[in-house]
Design an enzyme around this catalytic site. Structure first.
Site, PDB file in Angstrom:
ATOM      1  N   CYS A  85       0.843  -1.208   0.000  1.00  0.00           N
ATOM      2  CA  CYS A  85       0.000   0.000   0.000  1.00  0.00           C
ATOM      3  C   CYS A  85       0.871   1.248   0.000  1.00  0.00           C
ATOM      4  O   CYS A  85       1.777   1.381   0.829  1.00  0.00           O
ATOM      5  CB  CYS A  85      -0.901  -0.021   1.221  1.00  0.00           C
ATOM      6  N   CYS A  88       0.861   3.038   3.345  1.00  0.00           N
ATOM      7  CA  CYS A  88       1.699   2.402   4.357  1.00  0.00           C
ATOM      8  C   CYS A  88       3.177   2.689   4.098  1.00  0.00           C
ATOM      9  O   CYS A  88       3.963   2.878   5.034  1.00  0.00           O
ATOM     10  CB  CYS A  88       1.450   0.896   4.375  1.00  0.00           C
TER      11      CYS A  88
END
Length: 229
Positions: A85, A88
């Site tokens: 992600c 992230c």
């Protein structure tokens, strides 16, 4: 019954239905952008965290209790929602920017992931400057696991986070499970306990870096019996 044959009556009825649907959609959108329906979290205890089983990511992995990460010098730990992600990865890079100051304090920086798919963890490592471990039972995402599914894509805060990360040059993929929300912990050594517990409330809800450093400065490293004599 002649009013049933009146075109204006039919038009008014359809307009009312449409207005009602728009009103319901507007209300749903409003509620989705409040904290009313956000998944509720339950604070972790030190005893809960200490007993978590983690694995190293070596070819012959070693399983150990999570308390090893902080029992001497404390630790800053990121529970990664999904390594691929881009949100992230952005938070990982932010936390890694603190590493020189954490090194000065003698506080290590770690991350845990909940799955190891192909090269996802390896591809995450350029963004994260600490060691990474596997939490197969997803305990660091508990004790009450929280999920955000499609509601996340109608939250204005999430879209703001998307554009912030894109503008920062971060990119990613859709590999792996990404609905179980993560967080960041600062844990003191021994029984000093949790000094900071940030639970991601929506996609891209990053921890405050100033708060992480403030918590890390409160860590009191354990001294051995020989050192105290």
């Amino acid at each position: 019954m002649s009013f049933l044959q009146d075109p204006s009556f039919f038009t008014m009825g359809m307009w009312s239905i449409g207005a009602g649907a728009l009103g319901a959609a507007a209300l749903a959108l409003f509620l989705a952008n409040t904290d009313v329906f956000l998944p509720k979290s339950r604070r972790a205890t030190l005893e809960y965290l200490e007993d978590i089983d983690l694995k190293t990511l070596e070819k012959e992995p070693r399983t150990f209790k999570a308390k090893e990460l902080w029992e001497k010098n404390g630790a800053v730990i990121m529970a990664v929602r999904r390594p691929g992600c881009f949100l992230c990865r952005e938070e990982a890079a932010d936390l890694s920017s603190l590493k020189p100051k954490l090194d000065e304090l003698g506080v290590p920086l770690y991350a845990v992931v909940k799955e190891q798919i192909r090269t996802e963890v390896k591809d995450f490592q350029p963004y994260f400057k600490g060691e990474i471990f596997l939490d197969e039972k997803k305990k660091f995402y508990g004790p009450q696991k929280r999920k955000m599914v499609f509601m996340g894509f109608v939250r204005l805060g999430v879209w703001y986070n998307f554009f912030r990360a894109w503008n920062g040059g971060f990119s990613g993929n859709l590999e792996g499970e990404g609905f179980i929300l993560g967080g960041v912990f600062v844990v003191g050594p021994g029984k000093q306990g949790l000094l900071l517990e940030h639970r991601e409330k929506e996609f891209g809800d990053k921890v405050n870096l100033v708060s992480v450093l403030e918590a890390a400065r409160k860590i009191q490293p354990q001294t051995s019996a020989s050192e105290t004599k």
